[in-house]
Design a protein around this motif. Structure first.
Motif, mmCIF file in Angstrom:
data_model
loop_
_atom_site.group_PDB
_atom_site.id
_atom_site.type_symbol
_atom_site.label_atom_id
_atom_site.label_comp_id
_atom_site.label_asym_id
_atom_site.label_seq_id
_atom_site.Cartn_x
_atom_site.Cartn_y
_atom_site.Cartn_z
ATOM 1 N N TYR A 33 8.972 13.558 -4.035
ATOM 2 C CA TYR A 33 9.176 12.598 -2.938
ATOM 3 C C TYR A 33 8.296 12.957 -1.743
ATOM 4 O O TYR A 33 7.670 12.071 -1.140
ATOM 5 N N VAL A 34 8.249 14.230 -1.409
ATOM 6 C CA VAL A 34 7.438 14.670 -0.273
ATOM 7 C C VAL A 34 5.963 14.366 -0.513
ATOM 8 O O VAL A 34 5.263 13.859 0.380
ATOM 9 N N ILE A 35 5.478 14.645 -1.720
ATOM 10 C CA ILE A 35 4.080 14.366 -2.046
ATOM 11 C C ILE A 35 3.807 12.873 -1.954
ATOM 12 O O ILE A 35 2.776 12.438 -1.420
ATOM 13 N N GLY A 36 4.726 12.063 -2.481
ATOM 14 C CA GLY A 36 4.563 10.612 -2.382
ATOM 15 C C GLY A 36 4.554 10.130 -0.945
ATOM 16 O O GLY A 36 3.758 9.261 -0.565
ATOM 17 N N GLY B 99 0.817 -1.210 0.000
ATOM 18 C CA GLY B 99 0.000 0.000 0.000
ATOM 19 C C GLY B 99 0.847 1.254 0.000
ATOM 20 O O GLY B 99 0.526 2.234 -0.693
ATOM 21 N N THR B 100 1.931 1.243 0.766
ATOM 22 C CA THR B 100 2.852 2.383 0.788
ATOM 23 C C THR B 100 3.434 2.639 -0.593
ATOM 24 O O THR B 100 3.463 3.782 -1.084
ATOM 25 N N MET C 140 9.924 5.229 4.443
ATOM 26 C CA MET C 140 10.721 6.229 3.734
ATOM 27 C C MET C 140 11.440 5.596 2.548
ATOM 28 O O MET C 140 11.514 6.168 1.457
ATOM 29 N N ILE C 141 11.960 4.388 2.802
ATOM 30 C CA ILE C 141 12.709 3.682 1.760
ATOM 31 C C ILE C 141 11.789 3.296 0.609
ATOM 32 O O ILE C 141 12.138 3.470 -0.571
ATOM 33 N N ALA D 121 9.677 4.015 -4.874
ATOM 34 C CA ALA D 121 8.582 4.434 -5.754
ATOM 35 C C ALA D 121 9.006 5.593 -6.648
ATOM 36 O O ALA D 121 8.655 5.642 -7.830
ATOM 37 N N LEU D 122 9.771 6.527 -6.083
ATOM 38 C CA LEU D 122 10.264 7.657 -6.873
ATOM 39 C C LEU D 122 11.177 7.172 -7.998
ATOM 40 O O LEU D 122 11.048 7.616 -9.151
#
Length: 216
Positions: free
Chosen positions: A45-48, A22-23, A76-77, A82-83
């Protein structure tokens, strides 16, 4: 009793796997949306990240728990992964117009189930669990949309939070008749996904409150 202990351990692992998937899915949806708004890498990254951890953070604060991401850096990882995923496969993701919908729906479904499960583990009743499941699934998207300066998806025409509530009700009903909690979680998550797909496919939404026309 040993088999019961092993079953509980396996269930904890399964719930954790749902949370990581889900993350990853929610982070991709947030990063994909940030990319469409021309954010830089840090902004994306912040938005994600807020999309992925926002709902769970609010849930944990409501349940008087330490926010889950403070106990484990994996979230965080996974957002970083994802990014990288979006950067590497951006050409393919851009071609898929429904990319945001797919990953957002997956994240919504899985986080709803995780929120319900964690709330029940804390000893709260089912109606509280459904509310916390909805917050876990939908609140991160609200924060994401506020950050990118658009009306949150939950308040617009699409069925969104209602899908979480339906998933929670399905979870409750299945929990009464099915002994395997893993199957209950899967059915609940699928019900959220199907609700979203049907609502979007057939343009089903809640009625809007319209302002009364000025007769003066």
């Amino acid at each position: 009793m040993e088999w019961l202990t092993n079953l509980q351990f396996d269930q904890e692992i399964f719930t954790e796997i749902l949370e990581y998937i889900g993350t990853f899915a929610f982070a991709i949806s947030g990063i994909r949306l940030a990319a469409s708004k021309d954010f830089d890498l840090f902004g994306a990254y912040v938005i994600g990240l807020v999309t992925a951890i926002g709902g769970g953070t609010i849930r944990d604060l409501c349940l008087d728990l330490k926010p889950f991401w403070m106990l484990n850096p994996s979230y965080m990882i996974w957002t970083g992964i994802a990014l990288i995923f979006v950067i590497v496969f951006r050409k393919y993701l851009i071609k898929l117009n429904n990319t945001f919908f797919i990953f957002d729906t997956i994240g919504l479904a899985l986080f709803t189930v995780v929120g319900i499960e964690k709330t029940l583990d804390c000893g709260y009743s089912f109606w509280v669990a459904i509310i916390m499941g909805t917050i876990t699934g939908a609140a991160g998207g609200i924060i994401r949309d506020i950050f990118i300066n658009q009306i949150p998806l939950i308040f617009r025409k699409e069925i969104y939070a209602i899908a979480c509530i339906i998933g929670g009700i399905i979870y409750y009903l299945c929990d009464k008749i099915i002994d395997d909690i893993t199957i209950v979680q899967i059915i609940s998550a699928l019900s959220v996904v199907l609700t979203r797909i049907i609502a979007v496919q057939y343009k089903i939404g809640l009625p809007h409150i319209k302002e009364e026309p000025n007769t003066k």
